[in-house]
Write a protein that holds these residues in place. Structure first.
Motif, short mmCIF file in Angstrom:
data_model
loop_
_atom_site.label_atom_id
_atom_site.label_comp_id
_atom_site.label_asym_id
_atom_site.label_seq_id
_atom_site.Cartn_x
_atom_site.Cartn_y
_atom_site.Cartn_z
N ASN A 190 -3.64 -3.18 -4.34
CA ASN A 190 -3.40 -3.69 -3.00
C ASN A 190 -1.94 -3.45 -2.65
O ASN A 190 -1.04 -3.98 -3.31
CB ASN A 190 -3.73 -5.20 -2.96
N LEU A 192 1.14 -3.55 0.17
CA LEU A 192 1.62 -4.17 1.39
C LEU A 192 2.98 -3.60 1.75
O LEU A 192 3.89 -3.59 0.92
CB LEU A 192 1.74 -5.70 1.21
N VAL A 212 -6.54 -1.06 -1.27
CA VAL A 212 -6.33 -1.69 0.02
C VAL A 212 -4.88 -1.44 0.44
O VAL A 212 -3.95 -1.61 -0.36
CB VAL A 212 -6.60 -3.21 -0.05
N ASP A 214 -1.97 -2.15 3.61
CA ASP A 214 -1.64 -2.97 4.77
C ASP A 214 -0.24 -2.60 5.25
O ASP A 214 0.73 -2.67 4.48
CB ASP A 214 -1.70 -4.45 4.38
N CYS A 215 -0.14 -2.17 6.51
CA CYS A 215 1.15 -1.79 7.12
C CYS A 215 1.83 -0.67 6.32
O CYS A 215 3.01 -0.74 5.99
CB CYS A 215 2.08 -2.99 7.22
N CYS A 228 -7.92 0.09 5.05
CA CYS A 228 -6.56 0.14 5.62
C CYS A 228 -6.48 -0.82 6.80
O CYS A 228 -7.34 -0.81 7.68
CB CYS A 228 -6.23 1.56 6.10
N GLN A 229 -5.41 -1.62 6.82
CA GLN A 229 -5.19 -2.58 7.89
C GLN A 229 -3.84 -2.27 8.55
O GLN A 229 -2.80 -2.26 7.87
CB GLN A 229 -5.18 -4.01 7.35
N ASP A 230 -3.86 -2.01 9.86
CA ASP A 230 -2.62 -1.73 10.60
C ASP A 230 -1.81 -0.62 9.95
O ASP A 230 -0.58 -0.72 9.83
CB ASP A 230 -1.78 -3.01 10.73
N CYS A 231 -2.50 0.42 9.52
CA CYS A 231 -1.85 1.56 8.86
C CYS A 231 -1.80 2.76 9.80
O CYS A 231 -2.47 2.79 10.83
CB CYS A 231 -2.61 1.95 7.59
#
Length: 355
Positions: A190, A192, A212, A214-215, A228-231
């Motif tokens: 993960n 970040l 995972v 993130d950003c 992917c989150q906000d990537c």
């Protein structure tokens, strides 16, 4: 250079190259690695006839309290740090190195403390959210606590992995900057970042299944199902998985089922991004799309695409020759697809052009 023993004068010489650089004129010294090096030197044939350099007591638990490692340099020995105008902090044990150090221009700081204790559980709490902090520019090499904490980031993914493994931490990385992977296995890790425009991972050919992000800005070839989150996906090949929020730049080639949720094109003016199906039987779901997108190689009967637009323009290139593409919502569709490709739009789609 390396640590050496001057048996005639009973001096242990420590070169600056064996210290860990922190910043200009500031270093740390891992005393546990130091004592292991001394034991190895003592075992050399030329040194084995001489007295040992130190006593060592492993961390022990007394009355439920874990006491830290103790290293005692024996009285007839002197420790000489390579002369220079710098400061070195001794880490990793209670020790008497400061007491037996040669007096020169080096400033030595001891971390000794009466009753100094060791608790892996307490140290683990210093890794915020169970993450190891990686800063390739401002971090330093090493794996001994407090390396990898927010106040003492490491500078390589290799050290971060070693810290995670040794402490059984969740496989979490807090990234500040850019790292380039080669063939590592980052499955289920993960990552970040602080900002996707700043914190970048070049994937190389790393195995990514279950990872995972993130950003983070991702580049290179993906090898697994990822989330992917906000990537920002910047020219990523063989994508499979989820992108929630964020943006796509360049060409995104697909390898398996893909969900691009509330994403937009990182393209300005007349520029556009490209989604390449590579002729594969891929299902893709793209709700909440904004921006200009070209779709190519949608040429497999098993290819199914559903796009719900907020705004923008979708161009279906002539290499789209099979499968089903459903496009809904306000926006423009330029349809240059072949006759074998089924294209379905609804009444809110403003323009439908068959080239």
């Amino acid at each position: 250079m390396a640590i050496t023993l001057d048996q005639i004068n009973a001096v242990i010489n420590v070169p600056i190259a064996d210290l860990t650089f922190v910043s200009a004129g500031v270093y740390t010294f891992d005393t546990d690695t130091f004592r292991q090096t001394l034991r190895q030197l003592e075992d050399d044939e030329e040194n084995s006839v001489y007295p040992i350099t130190h006593n060592h007591i492993q961390p022990i638990t007394v009355g439920g309290v874990a006491l830290a490692r103790v290293i005692e340099i024996l009285p007839h020995w002197e420790v000489t740090f390579e002369d220079g105008l710098y400061r070195v902090t001794l880490e990793g044990s209670n020790n008497n190195i400061l007491d037996v150090a040669t007096v020169n221009q080096v400033s030595i700081a001891s971390t000794n403390s009466a009753g100094l204790t060791y608790s892996s559980a307490i140290e683990d709490q210093s890794y915020t959210d169970g993450r190891v902090f990686v800063d390739p520019v401002n971090g330093t090499a090493g794996q001994i606590y407090p390396k990898g904490t927010t106040t003492s980031p490491v500078n390589s993914f290799t050290d971060a992995v070693a810290i995670i493994s040794s402490r059984s931490l969740p496989s979490g990385i807090r990234l500040n900057g850019t790292i380039t992977l080669t063939t590592e296995d980052i499955s289920d890790y993960n990552f970040l970042g602080g900002a996707a425009t700043h914190d970048i991972i070049n994937l190389g050919t790393a195995t990514t299944d279950g990872a995972v992000f993130d950003c983070i800005k991702l580049q290179g070839t993906n090898n697994g199902v990822i989330h992917c989150q906000d990537c920002i996906l910047a020219g990523v090949s063989d994508f499979e998985g989820f992108l929630v929020g964020g943006a796509i730049g360049g060409t995104l080639t697909l390898a398996g089922e893909t969900h691009l949720v509330n994403a937009h094109a990182a393209a300005t003016g007349s520029n556009f991004i490209t989604i390449d199906y590579q002729g594969n039987a891929i299902s893709s779901f793209i709700p909440g799309w904004d921006g200009s997108m070209h779709i190519i190689n949608h040429s497999n009967a098993g290819a199914l695409t559903a796009i719900d637009m907020n705004s923008g323009k979708i161009t279906l290139e002539s290499t789209c020759t099979d499968g089903v593409i459903v496009i809904r919502g306000p926006g423009n569709v330029i349809d240059n697809s072949g006759v074998g490709c089924t294209v379905i739009t609804d009444a809110t789609t403003e323009v439908l052009i068959r080239g």
